[in-house]
Design a protein around this motif. Structure first.
Motif, PDB file in Angstrom:
ATOM      1  N   LEU A  42       0.811  -0.949   0.172  1.00 39.52           N
ATOM      2  CA  LEU A  42      -0.066  -0.153  -0.062  1.00 39.52           C
ATOM      3  C   LEU A  42       0.654   1.015   0.049  1.00 39.52           C
ATOM      4  CD1 LEU A  42      -2.087   1.317   0.350  1.00 39.52           C
ATOM      5  CD2 LEU A  42      -2.466   1.476   2.677  1.00 39.52           C
ATOM      6  N   ALA A  43       1.693   1.319   0.664  1.00 41.25           N
ATOM      7  CA  ALA A  43       2.838   2.448   1.308  1.00 41.25           C
ATOM      8  C   ALA A  43       3.464   2.406   0.102  1.00 41.25           C
ATOM      9  CB  ALA A  43       3.703   2.507   2.052  1.00 41.25           C
ATOM     10  N   LYS A  44       3.562   1.963  -1.314  1.00 35.95           N
ATOM     11  CA  LYS A  44       4.770   1.400  -2.324  1.00 35.95           C
ATOM     12  C   LYS A  44       3.366   2.565  -3.495  1.00 35.95           C
ATOM     13  CE  LYS A  44       7.381  -0.686  -5.867  1.00 35.95           C
ATOM     14  NZ  LYS A  44       7.229  -1.710  -6.602  1.00 35.95           N
ATOM     15  N   LYS A  45       1.862   1.570  -3.304  1.00 33.95           N
ATOM     16  CA  LYS A  45       1.091   2.349  -4.646  1.00 33.95           C
ATOM     17  C   LYS A  45       1.171   3.773  -4.120  1.00 33.95           C
ATOM     18  CE  LYS A  45      -1.474  -2.199  -4.845  1.00 33.95           C
ATOM     19  NZ  LYS A  45      -2.613  -2.542  -4.749  1.00 33.95           N
ATOM     20  N   ILE A  46       0.615   4.755  -2.853  1.00 36.44           N
ATOM     21  CA  ILE A  46       0.365   6.015  -2.367  1.00 36.44           C
ATOM     22  C   ILE A  46       2.113   6.637  -2.943  1.00 36.44           C
ATOM     23  CG2 ILE A  46      -0.611   7.167  -0.861  1.00 36.44           C
ATOM     24  CD1 ILE A  46      -1.846   5.204   0.101  1.00 36.44           C
ATOM     25  N   GLY A  47       2.606   6.519  -2.248  1.00 29.17           N
ATOM     26  CA  GLY A  47       4.569   6.776  -2.505  1.00 29.17           C
ATOM     27  C   GLY A  47       4.846   7.644  -0.859  1.00 29.17           C
ATOM     28  N   VAL A  48       4.038   6.963  -0.220  1.00 33.80           N
ATOM     29  CA  VAL A  48       4.797   7.439   1.405  1.00 33.80           C
ATOM     30  C   VAL A  48       4.943   5.894   1.689  1.00 33.80           C
ATOM     31  CG1 VAL A  48       2.543   9.061   1.979  1.00 33.80           C
ATOM     32  CG2 VAL A  48       2.698   6.201   2.345  1.00 33.80           C
ATOM     33  N   GLY A  49       6.213   5.854   3.176  1.00 35.87           N
ATOM     34  CA  GLY A  49       6.495   4.947   4.166  1.00 35.87           C
ATOM     35  C   GLY A  49       5.995   4.068   4.676  1.00 35.87           C
ATOM     36  N   PRO A  50       5.908   3.095   4.215  1.00 31.45           N
ATOM     37  CA  PRO A  50       5.553   1.767   5.522  1.00 31.45           C
ATOM     38  C   PRO A  50       4.987   2.399   6.612  1.00 31.45           C
ATOM     39  CG  PRO A  50       6.843   0.885   4.762  1.00 31.45           C
ATOM     40  CD  PRO A  50       7.751   1.857   4.073  1.00 31.45           C
ATOM     41  N   ALA A  51       5.741   3.176   7.679  1.00 29.55           N
ATOM     42  CA  ALA A  51       5.428   4.212   8.974  1.00 29.55           C
ATOM     43  C   ALA A  51       4.914   4.798   8.907  1.00 29.55           C
ATOM     44  CB  ALA A  51       6.974   5.118   9.553  1.00 29.55           C
ATOM     45  N   THR A  52       4.730   5.371   7.954  1.00 32.58           N
ATOM     46  CA  THR A  52       3.180   6.563   7.726  1.00 32.58           C
ATOM     47  C   THR A  52       2.093   5.487   7.559  1.00 32.58           C
ATOM     48  OG1 THR A  52       4.565   7.840   6.371  1.00 32.58           O
ATOM     49  CG2 THR A  52       2.325   8.564   6.021  1.00 32.58           C
ATOM     50  N   ILE A  53       2.097   4.763   6.925  1.00 28.49           N
ATOM     51  CA  ILE A  53       0.469   4.077   6.834  1.00 28.49           C
ATOM     52  C   ILE A  53       0.362   3.642   8.875  1.00 28.49           C
ATOM     53  CG2 ILE A  53      -0.242   1.741   6.283  1.00 28.49           C
ATOM     54  CD1 ILE A  53      -0.412   4.097   3.916  1.00 28.49           C
ATOM     55  N   ILE A  54       0.903   3.353   8.505  1.00 26.70           N
ATOM     56  CA  ILE A  54       0.813   3.171  10.290  1.00 26.70           C
ATOM     57  C   ILE A  54       0.252   4.846  11.220  1.00 26.70           C
ATOM     58  CG2 ILE A  54       1.955   2.512  12.945  1.00 26.70           C
ATOM     59  CD1 ILE A  54       1.497   0.203  10.152  1.00 26.70           C
ATOM     60  N   ARG A  55       1.091   5.589  11.299  1.00 26.91           N
ATOM     61  CA  ARG A  55       0.360   6.372  11.501  1.00 26.91           C
ATOM     62  C   ARG A  55      -0.653   6.600  11.312  1.00 26.91           C
ATOM     63  NH1 ARG A  55       6.116   8.379  10.669  1.00 26.91           N
ATOM     64  NH2 ARG A  55       5.629   9.760   9.195  1.00 26.91           N
TER      65      ARG A  55
END
Length: 285
Positions: A42-55
């Motif tokens: 999901l992070a790759k699709k959106i263009g953010v880091g995995p940690a941002t998904i958790i936040r």
């Protein structure tokens, strides 16, 4: 009571960081699709880091990405996508009714989940101790003030309520001891409401504020803030809808919390009141 995750994300978007808003917007557009993704995908699709998904998950009140996927699967699967869109002109009445029902349920769920039990109990105790209750709301909040007046007047409390803030300010200035003022404002920024609270504070009255926002002027002014949730989530809005439902629900919780503490006395009072009214308004009278 579990909230609808789609509407929960929508309601919190404005308070998120730029990166989290980007995640929220993507999820709202691909709610069903992402349940098969892991955090990295999901992070790759959106263009953010995995940690941002958790936040992001924690910012909207969830423990992590797994809980988000479970909630999305439960709320988004099998539900018509257009139920989550804003109300638009010329919609079919049945669809409009479904949308409103979904939003009303979400509003009540949010308020029930986040309502501060201590604030309700303390306000209930104040209502019991105070001889006179002054209550004020303007606009849609006036409807809520009327509901408060109707409920508590029926169970023997002296409630003073008027839409004329000049008249009410005079009443507050001349109020005696053991009085309280209940101020109702969804935004917490209504000038007339806040000015009346200031008068009540100068008279050293107990003050209660019913409001949606924790950081509002009203919340800072009153002694006992009661925060409800479930404000408007739609763009097309000619009058308060979900915020009004949340306010009325809050009054109901407060009312039943009070009744529950004094059940025997109040039930006898209501029974006697009903008998007297039926007797007085009989057709043969």
């Amino acid at each position: 009571m579990e909230e609808n995750i789609i509407l929960q994300i929508k309601s919190k978007l404005k308070d998120l960081s730029k990166a989290e808003k980007k995640i929220g917007a993507y999820i709202l557009d691909h709610a069903v699709d992402i349940v098969n993704d892991n955090t990295s995908e999901l992070a790759k699709k959106i263009g953010v880091g995995p940690a941002t998904i958790i936040r992001f998950c924690r910012s909207i009140g969830l423990s992590g990405f797994s809980q988000l996927k479970i909630r999305l699967y439960a709320d988004a699967s099998g539900v018509k996508e257009d139920l989550y869109t804003d109300i638009t002109p010329d919609e079919d009445v049945s669809l409009l009714a479904e949308k409103l029902a979904l939003r009303f349920n979400q509003s009540i769920s949010q308020t029930a989940n986040h309502l501060d039990r201590t604030s309700i109990e303390e306000t209930s105790e104040l209502i019991h101790k105070c001889t006179t209750i002054y209550v004020y709301g303007i606009g849609a909040s006036h409807v809520v003030a009327e509901d408060f007046t109707q409920k508590f007047s029926r169970i023997g409390k002296t409630v003073v309520h008027t839409l004329d803030h000049h008249l009410l300010s005079s009443a507050l200035i001349s109020a005696g001891e053991q009085c309280m003022f209940v101020a109702i404002s969804n935004s917490g920024e209504t000038n007339e409401v806040n000015k009346l609270v200031e008068i009540a504070n100068k008279k050293k009255m107990h003050t209660v504020g019913i409001c949606q926002y924790e950081n509002s002027t009203l919340t800072r002014l009153v002694e006992y803030p009661i925060i409800h949730h479930g404000g408007e989530a739609v763009m097309l809005r000619s009058a308060a809808t979900t915020s009004l439902v949340a306010q009325l629900f809050t009054i109901d919780v407060l009312y039943y919390a009070y009744v529950n503490k004094h059940a025997k006395k109040i039930l006898n009072m209501l029974k006697e009141s009903k008998i007297n009214i039926q007797t007085f308004f009989r057709k043969d009278n």
